[in-house]
Design a protein around this motif. Structure first.
Motif, PDB file in Angstrom:
ATOM      1  N   LEU A   1      -5.875  -9.337   9.113  1.00 15.56           N
ATOM      2  CA  LEU A   1      -7.325  -9.354   8.935  1.00 15.56           C
ATOM      3  C   LEU A   1      -7.652  -9.910   7.563  1.00 15.56           C
ATOM      4  CD1 LEU A   1     -10.083  -8.644  10.202  1.00 15.56           C
ATOM      5  CD2 LEU A   1      -9.890  -6.424   9.072  1.00 15.56           C
ATOM      6  N   ASN A   2      -8.546 -10.905   7.535  1.00 16.87           N
ATOM      7  CA  ASN A   2      -8.987 -11.529   6.296  1.00 16.87           C
ATOM      8  C   ASN A   2     -10.199 -10.804   5.725  1.00 16.87           C
ATOM      9  OD1 ASN A   2      -7.135 -13.789   6.273  1.00 16.87           O
ATOM     10  ND2 ASN A   2      -8.263 -14.518   8.054  1.00 16.87           N
ATOM     11  N   TYR A   3     -10.302 -10.757   4.416  1.00 17.26           N
ATOM     12  CA  TYR A   3     -11.445 -10.155   3.726  1.00 17.26           C
ATOM     13  C   TYR A   3     -12.739 -10.831   4.181  1.00 17.26           C
ATOM     14  CZ  TYR A   3     -14.759  -9.253  -0.032  1.00 17.26           C
ATOM     15  OH  TYR A   3     -15.867  -8.906  -0.751  1.00 17.26           O
ATOM     16  N   GLY A   4     -13.723 -10.036   4.570  1.00 21.21           N
ATOM     17  CA  GLY A   4     -15.019 -10.553   4.969  1.00 21.21           C
ATOM     18  C   GLY A   4     -15.099 -11.045   6.403  1.00 21.21           C
TER      19      GLY A   4
ATOM     20  N   THR B   1       0.845  -1.184   0.000  1.00 29.61           N
ATOM     21  CA  THR B   1       0.000   0.000   0.000  1.00 29.61           C
ATOM     22  C   THR B   1       0.885   1.239   0.000  1.00 29.61           C
ATOM     23  OG1 THR B   1      -0.083   0.116   2.402  1.00 29.61           O
ATOM     24  CG2 THR B   1      -1.787  -1.189   1.321  1.00 29.61           C
ATOM     25  N   ASP B   2       0.275   2.382  -0.317  1.00 28.37           N
ATOM     26  CA  ASP B   2       1.032   3.623  -0.200  1.00 28.37           C
ATOM     27  C   ASP B   2       0.976   4.095   1.253  1.00 28.37           C
ATOM     28  OD1 ASP B   2      -1.446   4.890   0.196  1.00 28.37           O
ATOM     29  OD2 ASP B   2      -1.477   5.817  -1.782  1.00 28.37           O
ATOM     30  N   ALA B   3       1.540   5.260   1.534  1.00 26.05           N
ATOM     31  CA  ALA B   3       1.619   5.766   2.912  1.00 26.05           C
ATOM     32  C   ALA B   3       0.244   5.979   3.536  1.00 26.05           C
ATOM     33  CB  ALA B   3       2.413   7.064   2.944  1.00 26.05           C
ATOM     34  N   ALA B   4      -0.776   6.207   2.710  1.00 24.58           N
ATOM     35  CA  ALA B   4      -2.129   6.414   3.217  1.00 24.58           C
ATOM     36  C   ALA B   4      -2.924   5.115   3.301  1.00 24.58           C
ATOM     37  CB  ALA B   4      -2.867   7.412   2.335  1.00 24.58           C
ATOM     38  N   GLY B   5      -2.303   3.988   2.929  1.00 21.49           N
ATOM     39  CA  GLY B   5      -2.970   2.700   3.006  1.00 21.49           C
ATOM     40  C   GLY B   5      -3.750   2.317   1.764  1.00 21.49           C
ATOM     41  N   ARG B   6      -3.641   3.111   0.699  1.00 21.83           N
ATOM     42  CA  ARG B   6      -4.364   2.802  -0.533  1.00 21.83           C
ATOM     43  C   ARG B   6      -3.613   1.733  -1.326  1.00 21.83           C
ATOM     44  NH1 ARG B   6      -4.823   8.570  -0.286  1.00 21.83           N
ATOM     45  NH2 ARG B   6      -2.875   8.628  -1.406  1.00 21.83           N
ATOM     46  N   TYR B   7      -4.366   0.896  -1.997  1.00 19.41           N
ATOM     47  CA  TYR B   7      -3.764  -0.162  -2.797  1.00 19.41           C
ATOM     48  C   TYR B   7      -4.565  -0.340  -4.075  1.00 19.41           C
ATOM     49  CZ  TYR B   7      -7.604  -2.883  -0.898  1.00 19.41           C
ATOM     50  OH  TYR B   7      -8.849  -3.313  -0.543  1.00 19.41           O
TER      51      TYR B   7
ATOM     52  N   GLY C   1     -13.475   0.266  -3.353  1.00 16.51           N
ATOM     53  CA  GLY C   1     -13.918   0.601  -2.001  1.00 16.51           C
ATOM     54  C   GLY C   1     -13.818  -0.515  -0.978  1.00 16.51           C
ATOM     55  N   VAL C   2     -12.985  -1.504  -1.220  1.00 15.09           N
ATOM     56  CA  VAL C   2     -12.796  -2.549  -0.219  1.00 15.09           C
ATOM     57  C   VAL C   2     -11.790  -2.018   0.799  1.00 15.09           C
ATOM     58  CG1 VAL C   2     -11.993  -4.893   0.221  1.00 15.09           C
ATOM     59  CG2 VAL C   2     -13.284  -4.381  -1.855  1.00 15.09           C
ATOM     60  N   SER C   3     -12.213  -1.898   2.034  1.00 15.05           N
ATOM     61  CA  SER C   3     -11.314  -1.364   3.054  1.00 15.05           C
ATOM     62  C   SER C   3     -11.215  -2.334   4.222  1.00 15.05           C
ATOM     63  CB  SER C   3     -11.781   0.011   3.540  1.00 15.05           C
ATOM     64  OG  SER C   3     -13.048  -0.093   4.131  1.00 15.05           O
ATOM     65  N   PHE C   4     -10.113  -2.246   4.918  1.00 15.29           N
ATOM     66  CA  PHE C   4      -9.825  -3.093   6.066  1.00 15.29           C
ATOM     67  C   PHE C   4      -9.468  -2.194   7.237  1.00 15.29           C
ATOM     68  CE2 PHE C   4      -8.809  -5.592   2.363  1.00 15.29           C
ATOM     69  CZ  PHE C   4      -9.186  -6.877   2.673  1.00 15.29           C
ATOM     70  N   ARG C   5      -9.929  -2.538   8.412  1.00 16.98           N
ATOM     71  CA  ARG C   5      -9.543  -1.823   9.635  1.00 16.98           C
ATOM     72  C   ARG C   5      -8.776  -2.804  10.508  1.00 16.98           C
ATOM     73  NH1 ARG C   5     -11.533   3.135  10.680  1.00 16.98           N
ATOM     74  NH2 ARG C   5     -13.263   3.807   9.403  1.00 16.98           N
TER      75      ARG C   5
ATOM     76  N   GLN D   1     -11.088 -16.988  -8.027  1.00 16.75           N
ATOM     77  CA  GLN D   1     -11.411 -16.907  -6.607  1.00 16.75           C
ATOM     78  C   GLN D   1     -10.137 -16.669  -5.820  1.00 16.75           C
ATOM     79  OE1 GLN D   1     -13.586 -20.535  -5.759  1.00 16.75           O
ATOM     80  NE2 GLN D   1     -15.497 -19.427  -6.082  1.00 16.75           N
ATOM     81  N   TYR D   2     -10.231 -15.777  -4.829  1.00 13.24           N
ATOM     82  CA  TYR D   2      -9.064 -15.375  -4.049  1.00 13.24           C
ATOM     83  C   TYR D   2      -9.393 -15.313  -2.570  1.00 13.24           C
ATOM     84  CZ  TYR D   2      -7.385 -13.802  -8.584  1.00 13.24           C
ATOM     85  OH  TYR D   2      -6.989 -13.749  -9.896  1.00 13.24           O
ATOM     86  N   ARG D   3      -8.403 -15.611  -1.745  1.00 13.75           N
ATOM     87  CA  ARG D   3      -8.433 -15.289  -0.319  1.00 13.75           C
ATOM     88  C   ARG D   3      -7.617 -14.016  -0.198  1.00 13.75           C
ATOM     89  NH1 ARG D   3     -11.265 -17.575   3.410  1.00 13.75           N
ATOM     90  NH2 ARG D   3     -11.656 -19.738   2.988  1.00 13.75           N
ATOM     91  N   VAL D   4      -8.151 -13.029   0.480  1.00 14.81           N
ATOM     92  CA  VAL D   4      -7.497 -11.724   0.583  1.00 14.81           C
ATOM     93  C   VAL D   4      -7.307 -11.375   2.051  1.00 14.81           C
ATOM     94  CG1 VAL D   4      -7.673  -9.277  -0.014  1.00 14.81           C
ATOM     95  CG2 VAL D   4      -8.648 -10.994  -1.544  1.00 14.81           C
ATOM     96  N   TRP D   5      -6.147 -10.835   2.381  1.00 15.27           N
ATOM     97  CA  TRP D   5      -5.911 -10.370   3.745  1.00 15.27           C
ATOM     98  C   TRP D   5      -4.906  -9.234   3.732  1.00 15.27           C
ATOM     99  CZ3 TRP D   5      -3.868 -14.851   1.867  1.00 15.27           C
ATOM    100  CH2 TRP D   5      -2.498 -15.021   1.938  1.00 15.27           C
ATOM    101  N   VAL D   6      -4.876  -8.498   4.825  1.00 17.06           N
ATOM    102  CA  VAL D   6      -3.888  -7.438   5.019  1.00 17.06           C
ATOM    103  C   VAL D   6      -3.124  -7.736   6.295  1.00 17.06           C
ATOM    104  CG1 VAL D   6      -5.110  -5.648   3.742  1.00 17.06           C
ATOM    105  CG2 VAL D   6      -5.555  -5.924   6.173  1.00 17.06           C
TER     106      VAL D   6
END
Length: 90
Positions: free
Chosen positions: A44-47, A17-23, A68-72, A31-36
């Motif tokens: 944290l896993n997607y969903g 991601t960039d410094a602001a967390g954008r990717y 607009g997929v975001s993770f906290r 099909q993918y498993r996504v996490w940050v």
């Protein structure tokens, strides 16, 4: 922060991601498993509704755009201080 994907064949794809967390990344339909993850923070896993959740599979169709997929993510806990005996000595 690191944005990670795993394909059905378990191949991992990394994207920073960039410094602001954008990717942003381009993917083939599938099909993918996504996490940050980030050092000092919980993965944290997607969903997933919590860091303990396995999340959901992200299915992308040919030509589909997903925005607009975001993770906290939460910082990992830390305890600091000093341990003293009953006389106040370390």
């Amino acid at each position: 922060m690191f944005f990670k994907l795993a394909t059905e064949s378990a191949e991992e794809i990394d994207a920073d991601t960039d410094a602001a967390g954008r990717y942003s990344t381009r993917l083939q339909a599938g099909q993918y498993r996504v996490w940050v993850e980030r050092p000092g923070f919980s993965r944290l896993n997607y969903g997933a509704s919590s860091t303990l959740g396995t999340g959901k599979i992200l299915s992308l169709a040919a030509g589909q755009e997903l925005h607009g997929v975001s993770f906290r993510i939460s910082p990992l806990g830390a305890i600091s201080g000093r341990v003293l005996d009953e006389d106040g000595d370390p």
